[in-house]
Design a protein around this motif. Structure first.
Motif, PDB file in Angstrom:
ATOM      1  N   TYR A 142      81.649  50.948   1.527  1.00  0.00           N
ATOM      2  CA  TYR A 142      82.459  51.373   2.668  1.00  0.00           C
ATOM      3  C   TYR A 142      83.915  50.971   2.453  1.00  0.00           C
ATOM      4  N   PHE A 143      84.142  49.721   2.065  1.00  0.00           N
ATOM      5  CA  PHE A 143      85.516  49.258   1.823  1.00  0.00           C
ATOM      6  C   PHE A 143      86.159  50.051   0.687  1.00  0.00           C
ATOM      7  N   ASN A 149      90.222  53.857  -0.232  1.00  0.00           N
ATOM      8  CA  ASN A 149      90.269  55.241  -0.735  1.00  0.00           C
ATOM      9  C   ASN A 149      90.194  55.317  -2.261  1.00  0.00           C
ATOM     10  N   ILE A 150      89.279  54.555  -2.844  1.00  0.00           N
ATOM     11  CA  ILE A 150      89.092  54.566  -4.299  1.00  0.00           C
ATOM     12  C   ILE A 150      87.940  55.516  -4.619  1.00  0.00           C
ATOM     13  N   PRO A 151      88.143  56.460  -5.551  1.00  0.00           N
ATOM     14  CA  PRO A 151      87.066  57.392  -5.909  1.00  0.00           C
ATOM     15  C   PRO A 151      85.816  56.657  -6.403  1.00  0.00           C
ATOM     16  N   TYR A 156      86.227  49.191  -8.452  1.00  0.00           N
ATOM     17  CA  TYR A 156      86.819  48.589  -7.254  1.00  0.00           C
ATOM     18  C   TYR A 156      86.605  47.080  -7.312  1.00  0.00           C
ATOM     19  N   VAL A 157      87.698  46.326  -7.245  1.00  0.00           N
ATOM     20  CA  VAL A 157      87.623  44.872  -7.231  1.00  0.00           C
ATOM     21  C   VAL A 157      87.575  44.419  -5.771  1.00  0.00           C
ATOM     22  N   VAL A 158      86.491  43.762  -5.402  1.00  0.00           N
ATOM     23  CA  VAL A 158      86.299  43.317  -4.025  1.00  0.00           C
ATOM     24  C   VAL A 158      87.188  42.100  -3.775  1.00  0.00           C
ATOM     25  N   HIS A 194      85.316  35.743 -11.452  1.00  0.00           N
ATOM     26  CA  HIS A 194      84.771  35.345 -10.143  1.00  0.00           C
ATOM     27  C   HIS A 194      84.901  36.421  -9.064  1.00  0.00           C
ATOM     28  N   LYS A 195      85.381  37.611  -9.432  1.00  0.00           N
ATOM     29  CA  LYS A 195      85.507  38.714  -8.474  1.00  0.00           C
ATOM     30  C   LYS A 195      84.371  39.716  -8.697  1.00  0.00           C
ATOM     31  N   ILE A 196      83.909  40.317  -7.602  1.00  0.00           N
ATOM     32  CA  ILE A 196      82.898  41.367  -7.681  1.00  0.00           C
ATOM     33  C   ILE A 196      83.599  42.673  -7.988  1.00  0.00           C
ATOM     34  N   VAL A 197      83.071  43.411  -8.979  1.00  0.00           N
ATOM     35  CA  VAL A 197      83.616  44.731  -9.337  1.00  0.00           C
ATOM     36  C   VAL A 197      82.492  45.740  -9.204  1.00  0.00           C
ATOM     37  N   ARG A 198      82.761  46.810  -8.478  1.00  0.00           N
ATOM     38  CA  ARG A 198      81.730  47.847  -8.246  1.00  0.00           C
ATOM     39  C   ARG A 198      82.280  49.198  -8.659  1.00  0.00           C
TER      40      ARG A 198
END
Length: 198
Positions: A142-143, A149-151, A156-158, A194-198
């Motif tokens: 959702y974020f 607004n990332i495709p 995407y780095v949370v 240490h960052k979540i990337v999706r």
């Protein structure tokens, strides 16, 4: 959301909040429209045990706290600066005048409120019935898609902490950490620095 030039034209004031400074409290009566210039603002409340639940996190260009403003209801949550932040503050009556005189802006505000209602309805269903892994993926997606607004095919780095993810999903932080590790093992997301990337 509302162009800064229009806000200035209608007399909006720029104010600065320090980290953890509270802008308004739960059950206070709304008197202003607020829009973030820089920094991050969260709307949150606490249950009887003192556990925080984050209703939303708002960044540059986002407005927050409008539904009670329209209905003359008390705020259902408090607004607090996550970090040093600057915001626009526009008196309620002037805000309504702005909307009446600018139908395109009025429509954009309505669209934003509709998107937030959709998010709330989606997250209520997720929190009540889905697994922690599923809840986290839905929130992250959702974020990614609606806030930033990332495709879908782009990484995407949370920017949310594990604690903020927990507070947004109603989970314990330990559960979030376990779920993130499980999702990483499944290859659904990655951990980089240490960052979540999706």
């Amino acid at each position: 959301m509302i162009p800064e030039s229009i806000l200035k034209q209608y007399g909006a004031l720029k104010i600065t909040l320090g980290k953890k400074e509270v802008l308004f409290t739960e059950q206070s009566i709304p008197r202003y429209y607020f829009q973030v210039i820089s920094g991050k603002i969260k709307m949150n409340n606490f249950n009887a045990d003192g556990k925080e639940f984050i209703q939303g996190i708002f960044t540059s260009g986002s407005s927050f706290g409008e539904p009670p403003l329209f209905q003359e209801l008390a705020y259902p949550a408090q607004a607090e600066a996550v970090e040093e932040s600057s915001i626009w503050k526009l008196e309620k009556g002037t805000f309504f005048k702005l909307l009446k005189e600018n139908p395109e802006i009025h429509l954009q505000v309505t669209r934003t409120l509709a998107a937030r209602l959709h998010y709330k309805a989606t997250m209520v269903a997720e929190i009540s019935s889905e697994s922690p892994e599923h809840r986290l993926l839905r929130l992250i997606d959702y974020f990614k898609e609606h806030i930033h607004n990332i495709p879908v095919n782009k990484p995407y780095v949370v920017e949310l902490s594990r604690q903020q993810l927990a507070d947004l999903t109603g989970l314990r932080v330990e559960t979030v950490i376990r779920a993130v590790k499980a999702l990483e093992k499944k290859g659904v997301l990655q951990i980089q620095a240490h960052k979540i990337v999706r």
